[in-house]
Design a protein around this motif. Structure first.
Motif, PDB file in Angstrom:
ATOM      1  N   SER B 154       0.918  -1.131   0.000  1.00  0.00           N
ATOM      2  CA  SER B 154       0.000   0.000   0.000  1.00  0.00           C
ATOM      3  C   SER B 154       0.951   1.173   0.000  1.00  0.00           C
ATOM      4  O   SER B 154       1.778   1.288   0.895  1.00  0.00           O
ATOM      5  N   THR B 155       0.906   2.028  -1.010  1.00  0.00           N
ATOM      6  CA  THR B 155       2.028   2.950  -1.199  1.00  0.00           C
ATOM      7  C   THR B 155       2.077   4.046  -0.157  1.00  0.00           C
ATOM      8  O   THR B 155       1.097   4.753   0.042  1.00  0.00           O
ATOM      9  N   GLY B 156       3.200   4.176   0.484  1.00  0.00           N
ATOM     10  CA  GLY B 156       3.358   5.261   1.435  1.00  0.00           C
ATOM     11  C   GLY B 156       4.422   4.939   2.462  1.00  0.00           C
ATOM     12  O   GLY B 156       5.321   4.143   2.212  1.00  0.00           O
ATOM     13  N   TYR B 157       4.278   5.566   3.600  1.00  0.00           N
ATOM     14  CA  TYR B 157       5.297   5.451   4.633  1.00  0.00           C
ATOM     15  C   TYR B 157       4.725   4.810   5.883  1.00  0.00           C
ATOM     16  O   TYR B 157       3.582   5.053   6.254  1.00  0.00           O
ATOM     17  N   ASN B 184      -3.390   4.970   5.243  1.00  0.00           N
ATOM     18  CA  ASN B 184      -3.672   4.271   4.002  1.00  0.00           C
ATOM     19  C   ASN B 184      -4.744   5.060   3.260  1.00  0.00           C
ATOM     20  O   ASN B 184      -5.111   6.159   3.686  1.00  0.00           O
ATOM     21  N   THR B 185      -5.239   4.517   2.161  1.00  0.00           N
ATOM     22  CA  THR B 185      -6.186   5.315   1.376  1.00  0.00           C
ATOM     23  C   THR B 185      -7.554   5.408   2.047  1.00  0.00           C
ATOM     24  O   THR B 185      -8.429   6.102   1.553  1.00  0.00           O
ATOM     25  N   ALA B 186      -7.724   4.739   3.187  1.00  0.00           N
ATOM     26  CA  ALA B 186      -9.003   4.842   3.900  1.00  0.00           C
ATOM     27  C   ALA B 186      -8.897   5.722   5.133  1.00  0.00           C
ATOM     28  O   ALA B 186      -9.849   6.424   5.479  1.00  0.00           O
ATOM     29  N   THR B 187      -7.778   5.669   5.839  1.00  0.00           N
ATOM     30  CA  THR B 187      -7.679   6.464   7.067  1.00  0.00           C
ATOM     31  C   THR B 187      -6.383   7.271   7.101  1.00  0.00           C
ATOM     32  O   THR B 187      -5.320   6.788   6.749  1.00  0.00           O
ATOM     33  N   GLY B 244      -3.253  -2.221   9.978  1.00  0.00           N
ATOM     34  CA  GLY B 244      -4.414  -1.616   9.334  1.00  0.00           C
ATOM     35  C   GLY B 244      -5.585  -1.529  10.292  1.00  0.00           C
ATOM     36  O   GLY B 244      -5.471  -1.895  11.467  1.00  0.00           O
ATOM     37  N   GLY B 245      -6.688  -1.038   9.768  1.00  0.00           N
ATOM     38  CA  GLY B 245      -7.943  -1.054  10.515  1.00  0.00           C
ATOM     39  C   GLY B 245      -7.972  -0.120  11.713  1.00  0.00           C
ATOM     40  O   GLY B 245      -7.245   0.865  11.787  1.00  0.00           O
TER      41      GLY B 245
END
Lengths: 362, 274
Positions: B154-157, B184-187, B244-245
């Motif tokens: 999941s692209t990022g840091y 992430n792209t959700a939070t 996640g989550g």
């Protein structure tokens, strides 16, 4: 402590030294004309939003495509050195003739013949999308290349190693310098070049586009027009706008493949409410992007329409749009399926899949 | 002490001012620029953080042996007595704290001379800057990758990479744990933290204050929200992962109380240099 500032200071010192040296060279070799390469132009490319498209979803000004940046991105896209063993380029799974999908593959094979779990998505109209991949693993056009490059069953490489590999290639050193104003082969510039290439990959000249823009060659048959009407009534809630996607993540009721149990969007977010949700794909060029669905299980548009008409499975995350008053899916007669199928084939953009601009002879 | 051209120029500028304006009676005003440093003293609930050494038991009854604590701090702002906020240039304001590599000090250079009473910084990379791409982040990727702070599926840091082994009263044996905090792209799990300094940090052309922060790694899991690693065990029961989550949202909120200022050193000497 690491800081970028220190690196930048060092870089600017180097540049000053280089500048001083180049001044000396100019003084001493005034007639030397082989420094023309340095002065090669790098103009901004024209980027036009097609009149029937929604606005851009990415701010392309941060990494605006230039002639050289685009050309470098294209060369990188077709270069196997972006993978660990040199065999898998981006174009290996994203073939232009099939709207940059992997023809004939439900799943693609990466290095060492390893097989992934999702069907390679089309690469087109990228700057108009807010989310990428079936699960939304990225929301940045510049960063998305990180995913396939690092995926152990795809290219299994790292940006840092690619930069090291390409730094010994004089042609790449020259191209990065031209594209990025004297800058080098770096992780960031690799991402930016690929981003510029993908920004320019716009597919907007199908027969349907000409029809909606009232352009020559834009006539649809009676069956195609019937299909368009049906599509707008039954499909366009999700396959919205002339991008034919709302970029949302939805569970379309596809029975999960028990061998994969791909959780979809939940993989990225960690929320069980996102289970089995996948990004709504664009239907542009859908005629040439078989097989269909995130796991490439359907070989034809007919099978896809059969699924929507009678194969939708209920689960707690099934999209409410596909569960109207207890009726699952989208009831369709065979005549209606044929008409929708005929309409979908008007979305094929031969200009795009044959455009030499997006091809690089390796 | 590192001699930098900008210091010499600043010092000369001040000297020139002193010579040419000897009638200036504004004796309290300070001018020029100086540096400030912020030392992240990693700890666990009041004890020193020692990697790969002893276990730390938290209020969930879980004992953690920590072998990695790396995190990204960013967007530094020093706030003066009068409330003036001095924002460190955003494009240079991403730093990596890496306990294993003993990289624990952030140097802010060229800050206006003044008396500062608060510091604000972000934990992670803010979404606005992330979406501006690599240029805005000054090609931060390679530095982050060297400290295992990039996310590639999941692209990022990873804002925090906190790893080790643990034992839990609910299960037998030692298991691994991996806590990877990030957006992430959700939070969006980037958070900013503002800390009041117990004494004023004096930035002068010839004085570099050192702000000594205590970073309490225990708070990541054992803060306002108690997060049990046992609950994050994989189905094979070999290790726990939080990536996640809801866990990321809870950790983001816990980290709001992860940092405290212990003290501020003022003066010309170097402090806490590795």
């Amino acid at each position: 402590m690491y800081t970028m500032e220190q690196a930048i200071i060092m870089k600017s010192k180097c540049l000053k030294v280089l500048f001083a040296l180049s001044c000396l060279l100019l003084v001493s070799c005034g007639n030397n004309d082989d420094y023309q390469a340095v002065a090669e132009s790098n103009n901004r490319l024209a980027f036009n939003v097609p009149s029937n498209f929604p606005p851009l979803a990415q701010d392309i000004e941060y990494n605006y495509p230039t002639e050289k940046g685009f050309e470098l991105g294209r060369k990188l896209f077709y270069d196997g050195r972006l993978s660990a063993d040199g065999t898998i380029s981006c174009s290996f799974c994203h073939e232009q003739g099939y709207a940059f999908t992997h023809h004939g593959h439900d799943f693609s094979h990466g290095i060492n013949d390893q097989v992934g779990t999702r069907n390679a998505p089309a690469v087109q109209n990228m700057a108009f999308q807010a989310e990428y991949f079936y699960d939304g693993a990225s929301n940045s056009l510049e960063m998305l290349s990180i995913v396939p490059i690092h995926n152990p069953v795809e290219m299994a490489e790292t940006l840092e190693t690619i930069a090291v590999k390409l730094q010994v290639d004089k042609e790449y050193v020259r191209l990065f310098s031209l594209a990025f104003d004297g800058s080098g082969v770096t992780s960031g510039n690799i991402l930016k070049a690929l981003g510029q290439f993908m920004t320019m990959m716009v597919s907007s000249n199908s027969r349907y586009d000409r029809y909606v823009r009232n352009e020559p060659g834009g006539s649809l048959t009676a069956q195609e027009l019937q299909g368009l009407g049906l599509f707008q009534a039954k499909c366009a809630t999700c396959h919205k706008t002339d991008l034919f996607t709302d970029s949302a993540f939805r569970n379309n009721g596809l029975p999960p493949n028990p061998n994969l149990n791909d959780l979809g969007r939940e993989v990225v977010t960690g929320f069980t409410t996102d289970r089995y949700k996948f990004k709504v794909p664009s239907l542009r060029n859908v005629e040439v992007t078989a097989p269909y669905m995130h796991d490439g299980r359907f070989g034809s548009l007919q099978s896809v329409l059969n699924f929507y008409a009678g194969g939708v499975l209920y689960s707690s995350t099934l999209d409410p749009v596909l569960n109207q008053n207890g009726t699952l899916g989208i009831p369709l007669s065979q005549e209606e399926k044929d008409a929708i199928s005929a309409f979908l084939k008007t979305l094929t953009d031969t200009d795009y899949i044959n455009n030499p601009l997006f091809y690089y002879q390796t | 002490m590192k001699f930098k051209l900008q210091h010499i120029v600043a010092a000369m500028a001040v000297a020139t001012t002193l010579v040419s304006c000897n009638n200036d009676d504004d004796t309290t005003a300070v001018s020029g620029t100086g540096d400030a440093e912020i030392f992240f003293d990693n700890s666990v609930n009041g004890d020193d953080l020692l990697l790969n050494t002893s276990a730390y038991t938290n209020s969930n009854g879980e004992s953690l042996k920590i072998n990695r604590l790396n995190y990204i701090v960013s967007n530094f702002v020093l706030i003066a007595e009068d409330g003036t906020e001095v924002v460190y240039p955003k494009e240079n304001s991403y730093f990596i704290i890496n306990e294993g590599a003993n990289s624990t000090t952030v140097h802010l250079e060229g800050m206006p001379a003044g008396n500062y009473t608060k510091v604000r910084f972000g934990l992670g990379v803010d979404q606005q800057r992330y979406l501006q791409g690599e240029t805005a982040q000054q090609s931060f990727w390679d530095l982050a990758a060297a400290s295992e702070l990039t996310w590639t599926w999941s692209t990022g840091y990873k804002f925090i990479n906190f790893e080790g082994t643990f034992t839990s009263p609910q299960t037998d044996g030692e298991k691994t744990f991996q806590v990877h905090q990030g957006s992430n792209t959700a939070t969006d799990n980037y958070r900013e933290i503002t800390l009041t300094l117990p004494n004023t940090a004096r930035v002068r052309t010839d004085e570099t204050p050192s702000i000594h922060l205590i970073a309490d790694a225990n708070v990541i899991l054992d803060g306002a929200t108690k997060i049990r690693l046992f609950d994050a065990l994989n189905t094979a029961n070999t290790g726990a992962a939080i990536m996640g989550g809801q866990g990321l949202i809870d950790i983001a909120n816990n980290t709001l109380s992860m940092f405290k200022v212990d003290h501020v050193h003022n003066g010309a000497g170097d402090h806490h240099e590795e």
